[in-house]
Design a protein around this motif. Structure first.
Motif, short mmCIF file in Angstrom:
data_model
loop_
_atom_site.label_atom_id
_atom_site.label_comp_id
_atom_site.label_asym_id
_atom_site.label_seq_id
_atom_site.Cartn_x
_atom_site.Cartn_y
_atom_site.Cartn_z
N ASP A 76 0.85 -1.18 0.00
CA ASP A 76 0.00 0.00 0.00
C ASP A 76 0.89 1.24 0.00
O ASP A 76 2.01 1.20 0.51
N ARG A 101 -3.50 -1.44 -1.81
CA ARG A 101 -3.18 -2.32 -2.93
C ARG A 101 -4.36 -3.19 -3.31
O ARG A 101 -4.55 -3.52 -4.48
N HIS A 102 -5.18 -3.56 -2.34
CA HIS A 102 -6.27 -4.51 -2.59
C HIS A 102 -7.66 -3.89 -2.46
O HIS A 102 -8.61 -4.58 -2.12
N SER A 103 -7.76 -2.60 -2.70
CA SER A 103 -9.06 -1.93 -2.65
C SER A 103 -9.04 -0.76 -3.61
O SER A 103 -7.98 -0.20 -3.89
#
Length: 140
Positions: A100, A117-119
Motif C-alpha cells: 500500500d 493495494r487490494h481496494s
C-alpha cells in the motif's frame, strides 16, 4: 511525539535529511511529524509494517510514482476520497510491507492518503506521518 519508540538497532540510516527543505518546497508545506521522524530514526521499517522514505528517495522517485499512478489508477471505488487528478500532484512518503502507498496530497483536503493495494477506495488518514503510523498499525 515518538518518545515510546523502541529502536531495535543502533545502525540508523539518517542519510537524506539534508534534502528536507527541498521536499517541503515540493509538498508546499512542512510535515512536522515526518521531519521529526526522519531526523531521529532515518529510513527503515516502523513496527514491521510501514516503510518511511528518506527525503532524497522521495525526490528521486516521485515523478516515476506519479507516472505509475496516472497509468494504472484504480482508486475510483464508491467510497474513494481521491481522484486521478489529485494524484497528479501526489508526493509518496511511505509504503507498507503489503504494497500500500502513503501519499501527501495538497488538494481541497490536504494531508496524507492511504492508497490500498487490494481496494479501489483511497482514504484520507490525517495531516502528518503520526496519523499514517497510527492508521497502519491500528487497522491491522
Amino acid at each position: 511525539m515518538f518518545e515510546d519508540v523502541l529502536i531495535i538497532t543502533p545502525k540508523l540510516d539518517l542519510s537524506g535529511v539534508e534534502h528536507l527543505p527541498e521536499l517541503e518546497r515540493l509538498i508546499g508545506q512542512k510535515l512536522p511529524a515526518y521531519e521529526q521522524y526522519v531526523k531521529r530514526f532515518g529510513t527503515g521499517v516502523y513496527s514491521n509494517a510501514l516503510r518511511v522514505y528518506a527525503p532524497d528517495r522521495i525526490l528521486n522517485e516521485n515523478e516515476e510514482f506519479r507516472a505509475r499512478c496516472s497509468e494504472y489508477f484504480f482508486w475510483d471505488g464508491p467510497d474513494t476520497e481521491i481522484t486521478k487528478d489529485d494524484l497528479g500532484g501526489a508526493v509518496i512518503i511511505a509504503d507498507t510491507i503489503d504494497g500500500d502507498d502513503i501519499v501527501f496530497l495538497n488538494n481541497d483536503n490536504p494531508g496524507l492518503y492511504f492508497l490500498p493495494r487490494h481496494s479501489d477506495n483511497g482514504k484520507w488518514i490525517g495531516p502528518d506521518l503520526d496519523d499514517a503510523i497510527r492508521y497502519v498499525c491500528e487497522s491491522g
